[in-house]
Write an enzyme that holds these catalytic residues in place. Structure first.
Site, PDB file in Angstrom:
ATOM      1  CB  CYS C   7      -6.185 -10.481  28.191  1.00 52.56           C
ATOM      2  SG  CYS C   7      -6.254 -10.361  29.976  1.00 52.56           S
ATOM      3  CB  SER C 305     -22.531 -18.082  24.340  1.00 51.42           C
ATOM      4  OG  SER C 305     -23.527 -18.547  25.209  1.00 51.42           O
ATOM      5  CG  ASP C 367     -25.739 -22.227  27.832  1.00 42.56           C
ATOM      6  OD1 ASP C 367     -25.169 -21.645  26.887  1.00 42.56           O
ATOM      7  OD2 ASP C 367     -25.962 -21.655  28.917  1.00 42.56           O
ATOM      8  CG  ASP C 368     -21.549 -21.762  25.983  1.00 43.62           C
ATOM      9  OD1 ASP C 368     -22.541 -21.015  25.966  1.00 43.62           O
ATOM     10  OD2 ASP C 368     -20.618 -21.608  26.799  1.00 43.62           O
ATOM     11  CB  CYS C 404      -8.010 -23.177  34.130  1.00 43.81           C
ATOM     12  SG  CYS C 404      -6.903 -22.684  32.789  1.00 43.81           S
ATOM     13  CB  CYS C 452      -5.235 -27.568  27.370  1.00 40.65           C
ATOM     14  SG  CYS C 452      -5.315 -27.660  29.160  1.00 40.65           S
ATOM     15  CB  CYS C 455     -10.986 -27.021  33.019  1.00 42.64           C
ATOM     16  SG  CYS C 455     -11.534 -26.894  31.318  1.00 42.64           S
TER      17      CYS C 455
END
Lengths: 503, 503, 503, 503
Positions: C7, C305, C367-368, C404, C452, C455
């Site tokens: 968010c 992106s 791509d990212d 995650c 972190c 993931c």
């Protein structure tokens, strides 16, 4: 072709609040058409500004829309005259294209039109106009009239209107906006109503008086204006800087107002023929009782459209006028699908019965008219379930048997109740003890000698040549089918049950 | 008069998913017009169904609307052909009246039209049509064409199109829907683009092939269709049960496509003249650098409209093509009012600068074009505030100096930057170290010998007689002012800054 | 439980345009959440005013709504501080109930909260709060925090925040509105970003300086504010009439920002760790190339992106950075259903390929990140159809393998591409010639030692006891299932393809 | 605090069309609240699904919304029970946050509530709950009840309701949804109505009978359900798989229904105390005439709210019951601003007078009640302008003098007409010849011995300690002011003129 049945039209001349005046006039005439609304405005010259859309007047026009019409106008002047239209509800329309007023330009003319009525020779007129070069963009007989008038010999608006309407037959109450002012005219039979009114108004550009034209007088009341007179059948008005002028488009006229106006369409607080519609309906109720009395305990009616007739029946019968059916104030357009365990949702969401008013009673149940009879059938059943001892249906108009060619959407004749069910079988059809209608003769007496009663009698005051009206058998299939494609066919199919959209 | 500048047009012939095909085609052409969209469909015969409204394609058409167009059709057949229109964004429109396609009926014909372009003699044509009886309901030169064609000698659609377009001058890429099929035609100069494509499609009614017409080839890609060819200037196609036929409306033709199409309007993934628009832009960028090199550390551009040209500049310069400006994906139409402590909200809500890319750098800042210069001025200031050492503005098109009469809304000449600010004062105006434009000569070389460059040069390939175009000084004030009343004036005022609506 | 993943949060203290400042901040952070938005405002005291709804910031707040928040306030004073929230897009939500900020009242306190993150022990905390009397009205761990804080020993907001957050584990960047001012705090690992900024502002009530808190620094730029610093992990700020105070909620902290923030979530123009996200991505692109070079003709990326990483790859490779995929600017939420003859509409409506850029070329396609792989599969196919000679997919992040627990909605592990398809089968899956990912080691080097990377690795910096987090096997079925009933389950299922909502 | 004044509540237990049943029930109760509506559903277990928003029932719920509630439910079962709420219209609300039903979770419980009424000790209860750990998210006394019940000793829903309501004082008709079924309970005075009904229904999950709870019996009629009985004051019902059980929350009860229910709030077709509201109103009309006869020519009333009382007056007087005021069916919420030359638009858009019914007549003009008197003043003026000879106002209820603490929004006492204008000056105030009210004694006789008449007398059946109710002077300002911030203050200000929202 898309007839402009049962619409409401309104115009204002010389008022600095013309947009708001027309808005209020259309609001007061909303019962005549709920599908769409529009206003066109001018301050003179060929500039104009139009706003129209599908929906109720209060939905189509926000305060911001009105300010936009008034203030964001090109040029510095406030528009001081204009006209508006309430369009009758149809189904299946995808776009707002047929919403009036229509505007057309031709050479040095910009003319707008708002029309209530239905021509009987639009097909013929259209064909003739096309031969002379007209191309049409709408499936509406109002566009035919607009082409006729704007292509007529110009200069003087009155001349142009008169010449343009030559050969136009059928029902038309019309408002025109020219750069010079507002014209109003009514067909020689006066099938559809039209009135002229005025109001002293300090906010004018010329003379301190604002003039108004309206389908019904109730639209004057909301403005505090007073009725001057009914625009006479075959007569016209033009109001401009030179004041209010009258003219004629025909000398062969009659007082042929559609009888359904007093029976059902018009608001009870509107004036016609020297008295309120309410009073005329009370008289019809009295006549109904005198023709068809019955032993009973109470009289009651379907609110609100039958309120006045019911009062007449009760008064003539000397019986109590009981309040039995309660009408919901929240019957919006959208509603959930019916479901198996719930029958008759459409009627139930609208009417409920006060349960302790009819048990053991012999009830005289009054409605203003019957089309297919489905609503009344459901209502009769409610009365039975609440224990009514006897139910005597009394309809304050004659049986509807014939199509209208002058502006009312009556279903196909074969769908009309009395064409499907024999008179003696009507009580069984409704589950009632007796079913009686007002006689045509009583309509003549209460409403007027010359008023049009063709839908009850089949006697059409203006000859109808189907081949001139619709071109089903001609090769002009565009004319015929394109409107269908828009979901608005030439058939007049829109009056389901009068009670559904009363007042 | 309302020119149909920079619109997107698309048609499909013989596809049982015609409504969806056109929807996708209009979606791919959305960059050519965001104000409104419409689709008209037919399954042959004079029936048709139209849906149009203000808004983006995805807003105007819901899945339900498409199903309605496809299934609730009168008759049993699925409509298999039709056409659609993306309308360029204008301001102040109150109603959806001018949204295309337009439909007209005349005698035994129903014809629909979708138009991209701007006529130079619409006033004259209109006057002549009016003398022959035409009445107009819109303030659009597309309606003039529609009247010309529908009133032309009928029978054969190709004959009718050819005859109808006689004497029509200016810019027009046109799609027509007849009951027989789809016609496509382009003016002799080919000012506005138009392409024909096809796709093998098992869901056709006739031959297993669906044909499409589109303003740009990117609309074929979304359907998996392939381009057949550019509709040649002065050439036409008609596709019907008899297959794809070609015809000519003129033998005096030139490859006069508007140079602004490759410079800014068209999508980079569209094809023109044997290569992608992207490649043409890269070439313009290279030419720009060769004309105006400068000592610098990096090249950067205004995304996304200048991406290709920037790549060309960077390649020619042998400098890094840095990503500096980040374009927001959430720039809707509505936005709050600016407030005192917040300047330049309009630019700031759209672009932000990656802060650590320009500090101490000598920056070559590329944009595709400049109209009034306000956006670029704000961007330059952002670069300054982030510490750019030098800013060299390079514009991949020549200075915009003249009005366009062939379909682009360029502001009044006096508002154009180069007509207000002397060339030597441009760096000061922008707060930049240098400001250079691509030469007209380079446009000629990269875009094509014959392409229209009138807005840069004032050399108009089709003569423009203002008196035939607008009738400001004639008495035909309706024609002149009515559009103004609709908020869409004859002035071409809608291109604010190309960057605002790129891709 | 409804985690407040990805968010955007923003607060303003002491600005007479606080409502507009927050609006602009939320607009700049819109990429972090598009489902809903809300603002709560105060002028001190326990009065507050809140407005929130589903939709984008520009849809939720009209100018009228902002004026209403500012002027129709009870009391005479303009609200000068407040906070706002951009909510991440979820599916199936029927009501706006879970839109933040949340407001709670308890004894003499009114506190509002905006939260970005996901607790690992919310179930346990909730149970404990319920034992002490808490009743919950939402299925959100943010409400758990709000209860903890408002029930903590009051008086001093800082004490209350510190005490309230005792025992709260997991990811939380939090903004609180007290009657005294605004608090901001970040979990000891700093999983989610949070920054403090300021701006000289004459329109304050106290000292001429306005303070702001934001998830990313790009939200300061739109206001012309400057970043003071990153709120440190385990650190907090409280700003009130007494100015800006700092405090700690933990001394055991690490720089554990989620690696997906620089990889994909954050805007490239945001700052983190001394440089722009853009620059970090360029470095990742360079590292990617160094790890997995290949013989090729050009490099290209999925816009927008992957723009920065693609630039890094191209630079390291010394190959041209070609523009191939064009991204539509008109990809709204609603779109028609796919139909038989049209595959891959979802990708096609968003991307189209410049057709003459890849034919015969050996392409490095960047791509990212990859989640399920469906978008990239469709894109690869487009390249093949346009004749690319070779396609080498390079992903600028490691394979996504683990869920995650700190605030990102990753699909169930079994849906993740690398858990379904063996590494050696990836080229076949995509139809590519090679597929390579960035190593975890390179992420460590470019993003930061402590960030972190759970993931990618399954090494979770904060222990996760599933039984404390979700209560699937406990009897607390309300907690477990009620959110499901709202269409927002405890599973984190909302990241389909990073490319779908980039920037 | 936000009292749930004059709301409509409805519940269904065991119907496979529960969503639609509740929808129809809420539609029938729409007159009790037009601001917002909501439905919560369950199929047993702690899953639930809720949909609520601002607007009329027909606006809040589309067919699609209902299907979503029914079919997109998690799990396979159709929800078979639930409850709904019509919220009374307030002004200034920005969000839908206070729309009911409310749902809360606590430990192993999920409970929903729909409340009609107003507590007299909510402040005290809230304080006590807060001491025990409650945190509140809404400014509503319904949330206080919900916390009390969900925190009560659980296991058995009936026990939980009984224990939860201990110490709750004031007016409350309540519906609860537990995972086991539906509970309904009414305060010991029975201030607000509540009824239980049933219907044989093949589409149930258990026993072939569906049970319903409703604020008024008219909501049973639309479903074809029959009333079982009034839920007795202090009594309760719980319906579950075990069938319908009754219980008591108090033995000290009285029949204290609010007198304003029969006077104005309830629909005339609803049943209370063995007869229809209509019949009670007729009796009040008769009593009114007997108390205050006058020489007159006709009786007329303000439609529709005074229809029944007017009938009573006319019958008792032996005078004609004339139809004079016509009520518009098109009074939507939005309307243009009044303008200088148009006074009294609000009344004029709603009522118009049949002009030829009152001229020269001595009119008895009946309304059900008077609050501030502005509407009646305008109506009286209309009658004068149409030439009424005499106007005798008769109000079928006593003067409103005191605030209501049990659920009605009466304006501040100083705004009430009779507190501003001396009785002898009322005729002058209205421009009438006489003004008379029904006596309190007659209300007692017609409505019932024990019914609450506190707003006329100031004798409050449940003691009101202002300090327990509102906390204006306490330090709990959050409680006090937060609602104000939401635009819904503790003052009961929402009944402008009863005629404005009648049936």
């Amino acid at each position: 072709m898309d007839a402009n049945d049962k619409c409401g039209i309104f115009a204002a001349y010389d008022s600095k609040t013309a947009a708001r005046d027309i808005y209020l006039g259309l609001h007061a005439l909303q019962h005549r058409g709920q599908e769409g609304a529009g206003i066109v405005l001018s301050q003179g010259g060929n500039d104009y500004r139009v706003h129209k859309d599908l929906g109720l007047v209060t939905n189509v026009f926000s305060e911001k829309d009105l300010r936009h019409l008034e203030k964001d106008y090109c040029g510095d002047e406030t528009p001081t005259f204009g006209l508006g239209h309430d369009r009758y509800s149809t189904s299946g329309e995808v776009t707002a294209a047929n919403t009036q007023p229509f505007v057309a330009t031709h050479q040095d003319r910009v003319i707008s039109i708002a029309h209530n009525g239905d021509l009987t020779n639009a097909g013929q007129l259209k064909e003739s106009l096309e031969e002379d070069g007209s191309v049409f963009s709408k499936s509406s007989d109002s566009e035919v009239i607009l082409h006729k008038v704007i292509r007529a010999d110009g200069g003087d608006p009155i001349k142009q209107i008169k010449q343009g309407l030559e050969g136009v037959k059928g029902a038309f109450s019309l408002l025109f906006m020219f750069s010079e002012g507002i014209g109003a005219v009514r067909d020689p039979n006066g099938f559809r109503p039209l009135f002229v009114g005025k109001r002293e108004n300090p906010e004018t550009s010329v003379g301190g008086t604002s003039y108004y034209f309206a389908s019904e007088t109730c639209a004057f009341d909301i403005l505090g204006a007073e009725m001057i007179e009914e625009v006479p059948p075959g007569g016209g008005y033009f109001v401009s800087e030179d004041g209010l002028e009258t003219f004629d488009i025909s000398s062969d006229t009659s007082q042929g107002l559609c009888s359904f106006e007093p029976i059902y369409f018009s608001r009870p607080d509107s004036f016609y023929n020297g008295k309120s519609i309410h009073k005329t309906r009370v008289e019809m109720g009295k006549a109904l009782w005198e023709e068809h009395p019955v032993e009973a305990d109470l009289v009651t009616g379907v609110p609100d459209s039958a309120n006045s007739a019911t009062k007449g029946v009760a008064e003539a019968a000397g019986l109590p006028n009981e309040i039995t059916l309660i009408r919901s104030h929240y019957t919006g357009r959208t509603f959930i699908s019916p479901y198996q365990s719930m029958r008759d949702l459409k009627v139930k969401k609208k009417f409920n019965l006060v349960p302790d008013t009819v048990e053991g009673q012999r009830v005289v149940l009054v409605d203003d008219s019957i089309v297919r009879g489905t609503t009344m059938k459901n209502i009769t059943q409610m009365f039975r379930e609440c224990g009514a001892a006897e139910i005597h249906i009394r309809i304050a108009s004659p049986p509807l048997t014939n199509p209208c060619y002058y502006g009312i959407d009556i279903p196909d004749p074969e769908e009309l109740l009395v064409n499907r069910v024999d008179k003696e079988d009507l009580p069984e059809f409704f589950g009632a003890d007796s079913v009686e209608y007002l006689s045509v003769e009583s309509v003549r007496e209460t409403v007027g000698e010359e008023n049009c009663r063709a839908c009850f009698t089949g006697n059409y005051p203006v000859e109808v040549d189907e081949s001139e009206r619709f071109t089903k058998d001609s090769e002009d299939t565009a004319w015929d089918e394109a409107p269908q494609a828009n979901g608005v066919g030439p058939g007049l199919t829109h009056i389901e049950e009068p009670s559904d959209a009363d007042l």
